[in-house]
Design a protein around this motif. Sequence first.
Motif, PDB file in Angstrom:
ATOM      1  N   ASP A   4      30.531  53.428  24.871  1.00 34.95           N
ATOM      2  CA  ASP A   4      31.575  54.421  24.660  1.00 34.95           C
ATOM      3  C   ASP A   4      32.828  53.684  24.197  1.00 34.95           C
ATOM      4  N   LEU A   5      33.491  54.189  23.193  1.00 38.50           N
ATOM      5  CA  LEU A   5      34.696  53.546  22.657  1.00 38.50           C
ATOM      6  C   LEU A   5      35.817  53.455  23.679  1.00 38.50           C
ATOM      7  N   ASP A   6      35.819  54.351  24.661  1.00 34.66           N
ATOM      8  CA  ASP A   6      36.872  54.383  25.676  1.00 34.66           C
ATOM      9  C   ASP A   6      36.488  53.645  26.961  1.00 34.66           C
ATOM     10  N   ASP A   7      35.324  53.025  26.966  1.00 29.41           N
ATOM     11  CA  ASP A   7      34.838  52.349  28.166  1.00 29.41           C
ATOM     12  C   ASP A   7      35.419  50.934  28.248  1.00 29.41           C
ATOM     13  N   PRO A   8      36.172  50.616  29.306  1.00 30.36           N
ATOM     14  CA  PRO A   8      36.742  49.267  29.429  1.00 30.36           C
ATOM     15  C   PRO A   8      35.676  48.263  29.873  1.00 30.36           C
ATOM     16  N   ARG A   9      34.901  47.785  28.916  1.00 26.66           N
ATOM     17  CA  ARG A   9      33.785  46.895  29.237  1.00 26.66           C
ATOM     18  C   ARG A   9      33.904  45.516  28.601  1.00 26.66           C
ATOM     19  N   LYS A  36      47.532  47.255  27.110  1.00 24.35           N
ATOM     20  CA  LYS A  36      47.476  47.418  28.567  1.00 24.35           C
ATOM     21  C   LYS A  36      46.028  47.275  29.028  1.00 24.35           C
ATOM     22  N   PRO A  37      45.715  46.131  29.637  1.00 24.27           N
ATOM     23  CA  PRO A  37      44.341  45.942  30.107  1.00 24.27           C
ATOM     24  C   PRO A  37      44.039  46.806  31.327  1.00 24.27           C
ATOM     25  N   HIS A  38      42.785  47.128  31.479  1.00 19.23           N
ATOM     26  CA  HIS A  38      42.307  47.806  32.684  1.00 19.23           C
ATOM     27  C   HIS A  38      41.937  46.691  33.658  1.00 19.23           C
ATOM     28  N   ARG A  39      42.258  46.863  34.912  1.00 17.37           N
ATOM     29  CA  ARG A  39      41.900  45.869  35.934  1.00 17.37           C
ATOM     30  C   ARG A  39      40.636  46.349  36.643  1.00 17.37           C
ATOM     31  N   ILE A  40      39.569  45.598  36.472  1.00 13.81           N
ATOM     32  CA  ILE A  40      38.304  45.929  37.121  1.00 13.81           C
ATOM     33  C   ILE A  40      37.830  44.680  37.854  1.00 13.81           C
ATOM     34  N   GLN A  41      37.745  44.783  39.147  1.00 11.12           N
ATOM     35  CA  GLN A  41      37.359  43.667  40.008  1.00 11.12           C
ATOM     36  C   GLN A  41      38.198  42.420  39.709  1.00 11.12           C
TER      37      GLN A  41
END
Length: 159
Positions: A4-9, A36-41
């Motif tokens: 997905d284009l909107d998935d922060p992966r 703006k990065p997404h913070r994941i773990q």
Amino acid sequence: MKFDLDDPRWTQRQFIVAGVADDKTINNYIQLGHLKPHRIQGRRMFTALQAIEVGLTAKLATICSLPPSTGKQLARGAILGADGAWLRADAESGRGKLTGQKWIAASSHRQQVYIRKNAKGETVVSNEDETGEAVALIFPFQIFARSILVGLEKSAEAD
């Protein structure tokens, strides 16, 4: 690979491997608030749309000496102005649609904008040349965006 284009992966390292921008540029854009990065773990993660926007912003800064704020404005306009259906279809279907004659035939989509300085010396971007003094900028957005998507796929495969 489907995504997905909107998935922060995507990690910052994958952005660099994909050719979006170098580490210094990405860190500068984060510091300046252009990214703006997404913070994941505890990790900085980004979306494919962010990759396209940052990559195009960095290219415009390099090629046209545009400030990042203006480049980002152009990049966002190109993303919003393009037919989003082809972009989502490419991301959702995997690499098959990104290769071959169909890609070449469909890749001629270009965006045109006009850039000029106003009386205050500020860079102004518009869809028309109201003054007759603007410079037209034409860029092959679709080709560029697809190359970023392919780069992201390859960077994911390398990890």
